[in-house]
Design a protein around this motif. Sequence first.
Motif, PDB file in Angstrom:
ATOM      1  N   MET A 166       0.849  -1.187   0.000  1.00  0.00           N
ATOM      2  CA  MET A 166       0.000   0.000   0.000  1.00  0.00           C
ATOM      3  C   MET A 166       0.888   1.242   0.000  1.00  0.00           C
ATOM      4  O   MET A 166       1.953   1.234   0.599  1.00  0.00           O
ATOM      5  N   PRO A 168       0.883   4.741   1.499  1.00  0.00           N
ATOM      6  CA  PRO A 168       0.102   5.538   2.447  1.00  0.00           C
ATOM      7  C   PRO A 168      -0.163   6.941   1.912  1.00  0.00           C
ATOM      8  O   PRO A 168       0.741   7.558   1.359  1.00  0.00           O
ATOM      9  N   THR A 210      -5.493   3.275  11.752  1.00  0.00           N
ATOM     10  CA  THR A 210      -4.248   4.051  11.896  1.00  0.00           C
ATOM     11  C   THR A 210      -4.414   5.092  12.997  1.00  0.00           C
ATOM     12  O   THR A 210      -3.483   5.343  13.777  1.00  0.00           O
ATOM     13  N   ILE A 382      -4.986   5.312   2.762  1.00  0.00           N
ATOM     14  CA  ILE A 382      -4.085   4.746   1.765  1.00  0.00           C
ATOM     15  C   ILE A 382      -4.395   5.361   0.408  1.00  0.00           C
ATOM     16  O   ILE A 382      -5.559   5.602   0.100  1.00  0.00           O
ATOM     17  N   TYR A 384      -4.772   4.394  -3.110  1.00  0.00           N
ATOM     18  CA  TYR A 384      -4.872   3.209  -3.976  1.00  0.00           C
ATOM     19  C   TYR A 384      -4.768   3.555  -5.457  1.00  0.00           C
ATOM     20  O   TYR A 384      -4.581   2.675  -6.284  1.00  0.00           O
ATOM     21  N   THR A 446      -5.756  -7.296   1.198  1.00  0.00           N
ATOM     22  CA  THR A 446      -4.709  -6.671   2.011  1.00  0.00           C
ATOM     23  C   THR A 446      -4.397  -7.450   3.273  1.00  0.00           C
ATOM     24  O   THR A 446      -3.244  -7.508   3.694  1.00  0.00           O
TER      25      THR A 446
END
Length: 466
Positions: A166, A168, A210, A382, A384, A446
Amino acid sequence: MSLSADVLIIGGGLSGTMLAVQLLRLPGQRKILIIEPRAELGRGEAYSAVELGHTLNGNAARMSVDPDNPDDLTQWLTGHIAAGGWPESAEQNVPVSELFPPRGLFGVYVQQRLAEARAIGAQHGSSVEHICAEVTDLVSATDSVRLSLSDGQTLHGAYAVLATGMFPAARTPQKASSGLNAAALDPWDVTAMRLLDPQSAVLIIGSGLTMVDAVVSLEQAGHRGPIKVFSRHGLLPHVRRQPPAWVDFLAADHNLRTPRQLLRELRRQCQIASAQGIDWQAPLDTVRVHIARLWSQASDVQRRQFVRHVRPWWESHHHRSPPLSAQLLERLHGAGRLTIDAASFKRLEPSPEGGIGIRIRRRGESETRVVMGAALINSSGIEYDWRRVARPLPQQLLARGLVQPGPLALGIAAAADGSVRDAEGHASRRLFAMGPPLRGMWWESTAVTDVALQAKALAARLVSHG
Ligand SMILES: Cc1cc2nc3c(=O)[nH]c(=O)nc-3n(C[C@H](O)[C@H](O)[C@H](O)COP(=O)(O)OP(=O)(O)OC[C@H]3O[C@@H](n4cnc5c(N)ncnc54)[C@H](O)[C@@H]3O)c2cc1C
């Protein structure tokens, strides 16, 4: 300098390492190179964590890296604890299978499985080598792939696998938020947090796992001031409990396809469960194994509906918080030290007296307002969309037409076996992907169990073509 291999694995986090483990276990002689800029394999961002409080979000029973042995992590942990490792586990006072291990320790487990696989591979002449560099470019020919590395090396291989994980959002400079990224503290950097005035206010953007980690970091750093969390929907992750098994209602009914049908039936199942005194998490947990099928069968319109209407709810109910972290949040919330506002971040504001200001708009309000704090943590998630990832490899792959964005621009497009689709939609015979880059293909691509399953299937696929 030029090296060649059978399989070039780009990225040595959990995905790349587990692919190597599976390849080493298979009969046959092959040379594998893992290209990973971090000093250690098997960790990536998630399992480089150094704080004991940064734990897995599922218990040991749910986090095996061996699809053939769901007890693999529990068995490893049992031995590790018996040998004197992780003495703090006794404080959780639960059986080993129910422990939520620190993510750093999980990294040790992955590394040990790699070491064992290396020994197995060596018996039939297979090897894996870690090349400590970043892949900056890739060229694919009919029978091989060539990689350019940040240290000037060139590597050749029969196959290459994108296990790049990923990207971030916090590390991805974007036009709208580059100032935010530069101004924000790393959610896992306890050392930087120790430099803060312990009584000062800290602002956090984003309210997912997070954020939970960031609050754990602040507590660990001795911070005792207010923590103000802002996220679009103002939803906190639920705590993970251990619900009993529930009937797999989606396996029984393949007519449930649209996000609306799924939600309606899920709500109904949760009501039935609640009426029987059973945790709503029990029906919800049966949905997980069907997500990839439902997502891949859905039209783009349905996927968009899911992302717009269901995603915030799915994130907070499905991606649940480890119990110890959830208890901390509950305590801080109860004491009034942690607040959560449904509000969208607009921009950074100048702060004449030091610290940091952010302009936000609360949900349902038209006016914006400025909130001040001593520090800011960006846990908004994230990136993507590879078109917005400012790293050389994603940019080069897109520019060369070797990849195309996946559905809804989430990651990259690939066939069911992981072979990457080029700009024309042709599936490559040389280039594959696994893990988070396939978010758009499977939605959930993930978690530890997703990655472990994909590693096994992809290893078999690569070997069958070798
Ligand atoms: C903080 C955090 C906590 C998490 N906790 C959990 C959890 O508790 N349970 C769970 O199931 N999942 C969890 N996850 C999900 C997690 O992403 C996966 O479990 C796993 O880390 C995915 O592994 P990966 O190797 O695909 O990605 P990553 O771990 O991101 O690794 C990718 C690696 O690729 C390397 N790389 C990238 N680009 C290049 C390049 N061009 N050249 C060479 N190398 C490159 C990077 O340096 C990185 O090390 C967590 C994720 C994060 C970020």
